[in-house]
Motif scaffolding. Structure first.
Motif, PDB file in Angstrom:
ATOM      1  N   SER A  57       0.807  -1.222   0.000  1.00 24.95           N
ATOM      2  CA  SER A  57       0.000   0.000   0.000  1.00 24.95           C
ATOM      3  C   SER A  57       0.841   1.272   0.000  1.00 24.95           C
ATOM      4  O   SER A  57       0.289   2.371  -0.047  1.00 24.95           O
ATOM      5  CB  SER A  57      -0.913   0.009   1.237  1.00 24.95           C
ATOM      6  OG  SER A  57      -0.175   0.247   2.424  1.00 24.95           O
ATOM      7  N   SER A  58       2.164   1.147   0.025  1.00 30.82           N
ATOM      8  CA  SER A  58       3.040   2.312   0.034  1.00 30.82           C
ATOM      9  C   SER A  58       2.750   3.220  -1.155  1.00 30.82           C
ATOM     10  O   SER A  58       2.385   2.755  -2.246  1.00 30.82           O
ATOM     11  CB  SER A  58       4.500   1.850  -0.011  1.00 30.82           C
ATOM     12  OG  SER A  58       5.364   2.894  -0.390  1.00 30.82           O
ATOM     13  N   LEU A  61       4.292   2.177  -4.307  1.00 32.27           N
ATOM     14  CA  LEU A  61       3.794   1.013  -5.031  1.00 32.27           C
ATOM     15  C   LEU A  61       2.340   1.267  -5.426  1.00 32.27           C
ATOM     16  O   LEU A  61       2.054   2.231  -6.122  1.00 32.27           O
ATOM     17  CB  LEU A  61       3.989  -0.250  -4.180  1.00 32.27           C
ATOM     18  CG  LEU A  61       5.466  -0.564  -3.823  1.00 32.27           C
ATOM     19  CD1 LEU A  61       5.572  -1.774  -2.912  1.00 32.27           C
ATOM     20  CD2 LEU A  61       6.296  -0.762  -5.089  1.00 32.27           C
ATOM     21  N   TYR A  62       1.406   0.408  -4.974  1.00 29.97           N
ATOM     22  CA  TYR A  62       0.013   0.570  -5.393  1.00 29.97           C
ATOM     23  C   TYR A  62      -0.695   1.722  -4.690  1.00 29.97           C
ATOM     24  O   TYR A  62      -1.859   1.990  -4.984  1.00 29.97           O
ATOM     25  CB  TYR A  62      -0.752  -0.733  -5.180  1.00 29.97           C
ATOM     26  CG  TYR A  62      -0.522  -1.782  -6.235  1.00 29.97           C
ATOM     27  CD1 TYR A  62      -0.345  -1.440  -7.570  1.00 29.97           C
ATOM     28  CD2 TYR A  62      -0.499  -3.137  -5.896  1.00 29.97           C
ATOM     29  CE1 TYR A  62      -0.147  -2.415  -8.534  1.00 29.97           C
ATOM     30  CE2 TYR A  62      -0.308  -4.122  -6.859  1.00 29.97           C
ATOM     31  CZ  TYR A  62      -0.126  -3.757  -8.178  1.00 29.97           C
ATOM     32  OH  TYR A  62       0.059  -4.728  -9.141  1.00 29.97           O
ATOM     33  N   GLY A  63      -0.008   2.410  -3.779  1.00 32.72           N
ATOM     34  CA  GLY A  63      -0.559   3.630  -3.228  1.00 32.72           C
ATOM     35  C   GLY A  63      -0.422   4.809  -4.182  1.00 32.72           C
ATOM     36  O   GLY A  63      -0.824   5.919  -3.850  1.00 32.72           O
ATOM     37  N   GLY A  64       0.123   4.567  -5.378  1.00 29.45           N
ATOM     38  CA  GLY A  64       0.169   5.641  -6.364  1.00 29.45           C
ATOM     39  C   GLY A  64       1.245   5.539  -7.421  1.00 29.45           C
ATOM     40  O   GLY A  64       0.978   5.724  -8.607  1.00 29.45           O
ATOM     41  N   ALA A  65       2.496   5.260  -7.055  1.00 25.79           N
ATOM     42  CA  ALA A  65       3.608   5.408  -7.994  1.00 25.79           C
ATOM     43  C   ALA A  65       3.542   4.448  -9.166  1.00 25.79           C
ATOM     44  O   ALA A  65       3.887   4.807 -10.300  1.00 25.79           O
ATOM     45  CB  ALA A  65       4.941   5.255  -7.267  1.00 25.79           C
ATOM     46  N   ASP A 281      -4.298   5.009   8.274  1.00 28.44           N
ATOM     47  CA  ASP A 281      -3.359   4.126   7.596  1.00 28.44           C
ATOM     48  C   ASP A 281      -3.611   4.145   6.100  1.00 28.44           C
ATOM     49  O   ASP A 281      -4.701   4.467   5.636  1.00 28.44           O
ATOM     50  CB  ASP A 281      -3.500   2.693   8.125  1.00 28.44           C
ATOM     51  CG  ASP A 281      -2.275   1.849   7.839  1.00 28.44           C
ATOM     52  OD1 ASP A 281      -1.246   2.421   7.420  1.00 28.44           O
ATOM     53  OD2 ASP A 281      -2.340   0.638   8.025  1.00 28.44           O
ATOM     54  N   GLY A 282      -2.589   3.768   5.337  1.00 23.57           N
ATOM     55  CA  GLY A 282      -2.695   3.774   3.898  1.00 23.57           C
ATOM     56  C   GLY A 282      -2.515   5.180   3.346  1.00 23.57           C
ATOM     57  O   GLY A 282      -2.559   6.167   4.075  1.00 23.57           O
ATOM     58  N   ALA A 283      -2.291   5.276   2.058  1.00 20.60           N
ATOM     59  CA  ALA A 283      -2.100   6.577   1.427  1.00 20.60           C
ATOM     60  C   ALA A 283      -2.583   6.507  -0.008  1.00 20.60           C
ATOM     61  O   ALA A 283      -2.610   5.438  -0.627  1.00 20.60           O
ATOM     62  CB  ALA A 283      -0.632   6.986   1.477  1.00 20.60           C
ATOM     63  N   GLY A 338      -9.903   7.983   0.017  1.00 18.50           N
ATOM     64  CA  GLY A 338     -10.570   6.940  -0.749  1.00 18.50           C
ATOM     65  C   GLY A 338      -9.639   5.775  -1.024  1.00 18.50           C
ATOM     66  O   GLY A 338      -8.428   5.947  -1.226  1.00 18.50           O
ATOM     67  N   ASP A 339     -10.193   4.576  -1.026  1.00 14.89           N
ATOM     68  CA  ASP A 339      -9.401   3.403  -1.368  1.00 14.89           C
ATOM     69  C   ASP A 339      -8.901   3.538  -2.810  1.00 14.89           C
ATOM     70  O   ASP A 339      -9.554   4.150  -3.661  1.00 14.89           O
ATOM     71  CB  ASP A 339     -10.241   2.137  -1.213  1.00 14.89           C
ATOM     72  CG  ASP A 339     -10.676   1.897   0.220  1.00 14.89           C
ATOM     73  OD1 ASP A 339     -10.013   2.422   1.141  1.00 14.89           O
ATOM     74  OD2 ASP A 339     -11.682   1.188   0.432  1.00 14.89           O
ATOM     75  N   VAL A 340      -7.756   2.951  -3.087  1.00 17.14           N
ATOM     76  CA  VAL A 340      -7.131   3.079  -4.404  1.00 17.14           C
ATOM     77  C   VAL A 340      -7.493   1.861  -5.258  1.00 17.14           C
ATOM     78  O   VAL A 340      -7.087   0.744  -4.934  1.00 17.14           O
ATOM     79  CB  VAL A 340      -5.601   3.188  -4.281  1.00 17.14           C
ATOM     80  CG1 VAL A 340      -4.968   3.359  -5.658  1.00 17.14           C
ATOM     81  CG2 VAL A 340      -5.217   4.347  -3.362  1.00 17.14           C
ATOM     82  N   PRO A 341      -8.236   2.051  -6.342  1.00 21.45           N
ATOM     83  CA  PRO A 341      -8.557   0.906  -7.211  1.00 21.45           C
ATOM     84  C   PRO A 341      -7.298   0.365  -7.879  1.00 21.45           C
ATOM     85  O   PRO A 341      -6.475   1.133  -8.382  1.00 21.45           O
ATOM     86  CB  PRO A 341      -9.507   1.516  -8.257  1.00 21.45           C
ATOM     87  CG  PRO A 341      -9.952   2.820  -7.699  1.00 21.45           C
ATOM     88  CD  PRO A 341      -8.838   3.301  -6.816  1.00 21.45           C
TER      89      PRO A 341
END
Length: 449
Positions: A57-58, A61-65, A281-283, A338-341
């Motif tokens: 979730s970083s 990684l799948y938290g955006g990058a 938690d999460g980003a 919001g959760d990241v799809p």
């Protein structure tokens, strides 16, 4: 992840160490670990698995990058990056340098998280029979998903040259707990990396169920990732069948309202896998860069008329934008918490449609029926048989999945172009981070860097 316990790992190139102290819930970084103190109980393994989800979730990684890198590399000025981060601007302009810190952190965070998954897999003998298949499947899903993203970003596209010779990324399949020079690994070939990814996801799909929820690895998540992998390889039968398995389970279904998909309260079962985000938690770095200041974002990614012109009248996706400070922004990432799809079931319909069309088959449904399911949800009239072409299918995919991370990978697998830049150009592949080249003398740099 929500309520997860972070397992902090310390870097020593691409590899990391993990430890557990006297209190199993008090995990501290260390340079080395005594094997006798590692993962002594099933609870230790479960805590480490939560640490792997936390790594996934970083924002690196799948938290955006992973997603914005895929979009920026594949963008031909359908958006403009107007932010002040030079590292992101380099990716959008395709002028990445080996010292780019975003690229560095994708690599480091991925291998960090892979090592956590490897620790889970090494501790399966401590897990009871009731939970073993599920825990193994989740760890395999995490590891294989990251290897898939790494090989797509840092290596040549499948079938661009010789897969059995092209360098992929190092495959590390066992825990690294005390680094020596023996742990500095060369790059495995692209073919070897894909073989491992498919083996991991196949086993994960067999061991998982669909009861965990979209914030955790499920049977459908593993099959959906397999569909993506096979599509990237142009293995259309494999992609079709994996996507069809997802759809046929009924565990995930198209939301009838496109705009509701991107609201946690109304998304329904559209999301097959997502990153859970809360105030604790999460980003969500997609919100950070894609959302306007009115939606807690920086307003860095500004949608241009070139993209907006792709939508036809009546397409609700073409109105799912907002204006601020005389710029246009996608509304997909408006919610700061919001959760990241990561994977949506609509993508499975698109994969099944494309694969069936290319193969001249109708497994699960006709290509026309699948594309019209997506178009109907978007408020568009159904296509006729005469109107259905590969270009029409690929356009629906482009509009449906815009700003979700698939753009460069679709360009590469279809041998397309980014403007005047060919799909196999050196600058559409990320460089191996310079710190890795400096530390691990067995690594070779990508051409052009």
């Amino acid at each position: 992840m929500k309520n997860s316990i972070k397992i902090w790992l310390l870097a020593g190139t691409t590899l990391f160490m993990v430890t557990a102290c006297d209190s199993r819930l008090d995990v501290k970084p260390t340079q080395t670990i005594e094997e006798t103190n590692a993962l002594l109980t099933e609870q230790d393994v479960q805590i480490t698995l939560q640490g792997a989800y936390d790594g996934l979730s970083s924002v690196n990684l799948y938290g955006g990058a992973i997603q914005y890198s895929g979009e920026f590399l594949g963008d031909d000025r359908e958006v403009v990056f107007g932010g002040t981060y030079a590292t992101l601007d380099e990716i959008w302009r395709k002028t990445i340098t080996p010292s780019n810190t975003v690229v560095r952190d994708i690599w480091l965070s991925a291998y960090n998280t892979i090592n956590r998954a490897n620790n889970v897999l090494a501790g399966l003998d401590k897990v009871g029979a009731a939970n073993r298949a599920s825990i193994e499947g989740q760890a395999l899903f995490i590891r294989s998903s990251l290897y898939f993203e790494l090989v797509r970003l840092f290596a040549k596209q499948w079938n661009d040259g010789t897969n059995t010779a092209n360098p992929g990324v190092p495959l590390i399949l066992t825990p690294t707990r005390d680094i020596t020079t023996a742990d500095y690994k060369p790059r495995n070939t692209v073919a070897e990396v894909y073989t491992q990814i498919i083996a991991d996801l196949t086993k994960a799909e067999q061991g998982l169920s669909n009861s965990a929820g979209s914030g955790y690895a499920t049977k459908n998540a593993a099959a959906a990732q397999l569909a993506r992998v096979y599509l990237q390889q142009a293995n259309y039968a494999g992609a079709r069948d994996a996507a069809n398995r997802v759809i046929q389970t009924g565990a995930n279904a198209l939301n009838t309202d496109f705009e509701k998909i991107f609201d946690d309260a109304t998304s329904g079962s559209e999301l097959i896998f997502k990153i859970l985000v809360s105030e604790q938690d999460g980003a969500n770095d997609l919100n950070t860069f894609y959302a306007s200041s009115l939606n807690q974002g920086r307003g860095d990614v500004r949608v241009q008329s070139k993209h907006l012109a792709l939508y036809t009248t009546g397409d609700v996706r073409g109105t799912f934008f907002n204006r601020a400070s005389n710029n246009t922004f996608t509304s997909k990432h408006n919610d700061q918490f919001g959760d990241v799809p990561v994977i949506r079931v609509s993508e499975m319909y698109l994969i099944r449609a494309e694969a069936n069309f290319r193969l001249g088959t109708s497994t699960g449904a006709t290509p026309l029926a699948d594309i019209n399911a997506i178009r109907t949800r978007a408020g568009l009239p159904a296509l006729t048989t005469a109107q259905l072409t590969l270009d029409a299918i690929l356009k629906e995919r482009h509009l449906e999945l815009a700003f979700e991370g698939q753009q460069i990978h679709d360009v590469k697998r279809t041998a397309g172009r980014v403007g005047t830049v060919a799909y196999n150009a050196n600058n559409l592949v990320m460089p191996i981070p310079q710190r890795e080249i400096d530390t691990n003398k067995q690594l070779v740099q990508n051409p052009g860097y």
